[in-house]
Design a protein around this motif. Sequence first.
Motif, mmCIF file in Angstrom:
data_model
loop_
_atom_site.group_PDB
_atom_site.id
_atom_site.type_symbol
_atom_site.label_atom_id
_atom_site.label_comp_id
_atom_site.label_asym_id
_atom_site.label_seq_id
_atom_site.Cartn_x
_atom_site.Cartn_y
_atom_site.Cartn_z
ATOM 1 N N TYR A 277 3.817 2.697 21.344
ATOM 2 C CA TYR A 277 4.766 3.611 21.989
ATOM 3 C C TYR A 277 5.423 2.929 23.193
ATOM 4 O O TYR A 277 6.628 3.067 23.401
ATOM 5 N N HIS A 278 4.639 2.198 23.964
ATOM 6 C CA HIS A 278 5.204 1.492 25.127
ATOM 7 C C HIS A 278 6.182 0.402 24.683
ATOM 8 O O HIS A 278 7.231 0.219 25.313
ATOM 9 N N GLU A 279 5.849 -0.311 23.611
ATOM 10 C CA GLU A 279 6.778 -1.321 23.080
ATOM 11 C C GLU A 279 8.079 -0.659 22.634
ATOM 12 O O GLU A 279 9.165 -1.188 22.879
ATOM 13 N N ALA A 280 7.947 0.502 21.976
ATOM 14 C CA ALA A 280 9.142 1.225 21.529
ATOM 15 C C ALA A 280 10.000 1.627 22.722
ATOM 16 O O ALA A 280 11.229 1.503 22.684
ATOM 17 N N LEU A 281 9.355 2.081 23.797
ATOM 18 C CA LEU A 281 10.092 2.487 24.994
ATOM 19 C C LEU A 281 10.750 1.309 25.709
ATOM 20 O O LEU A 281 11.805 1.472 26.326
#
Length: 173
Positions: free
Chosen positions: A95-99
């Motif tokens: 999720y952090h990579e996506a953000l």
Amino acid sequence: MPRSQRNDNFIDKSFTVMADLILKLMPANKQAKEAFAYYRDGMSAQADGEYAEALENYKEALTLEEDSYDKSYILYNMGLIYASNGDHQQALELYHEALELNPRLPQALNNIAVIYHYQGEQAKEAGNPDGANALFDEAAEYWKRAIRLAPNNYIEAQNWLKTTGRSELDVYF
């Protein structure tokens, strides 16, 4: 055999025919079309609960996809799979990579908040109120960010923020 050729019901077949038609007509290079095909097959496998197959397709799509916006959704979907399998740490990383690639992805912010809230509940049950409050505060920060991007969504989170005193605003929408 590609997943797109294995669909048995009318709706899946119709979706596949339309997706294949769009893919052929789409003004994109061969690599982008191939990335989309893997992404589509990953979504289909994920919908059928075939998570290992979905992850394989998503990983292949990631290697082919060049657009950061599209990559963010691939990473987000991978995070969904890991979260549903209870691997919250891996889900958080995805999720952090996506953000990082797409900061305007409220569903990723919401899912991060949900995980932190769950971990806060676990810490509370384990007799660690300080750890629980820290995790609840983290959840609150991510929910606030998600609500700022999508003010009409996440009503339960808005209510939780208000009832726990973690909201600076009375109404978000």
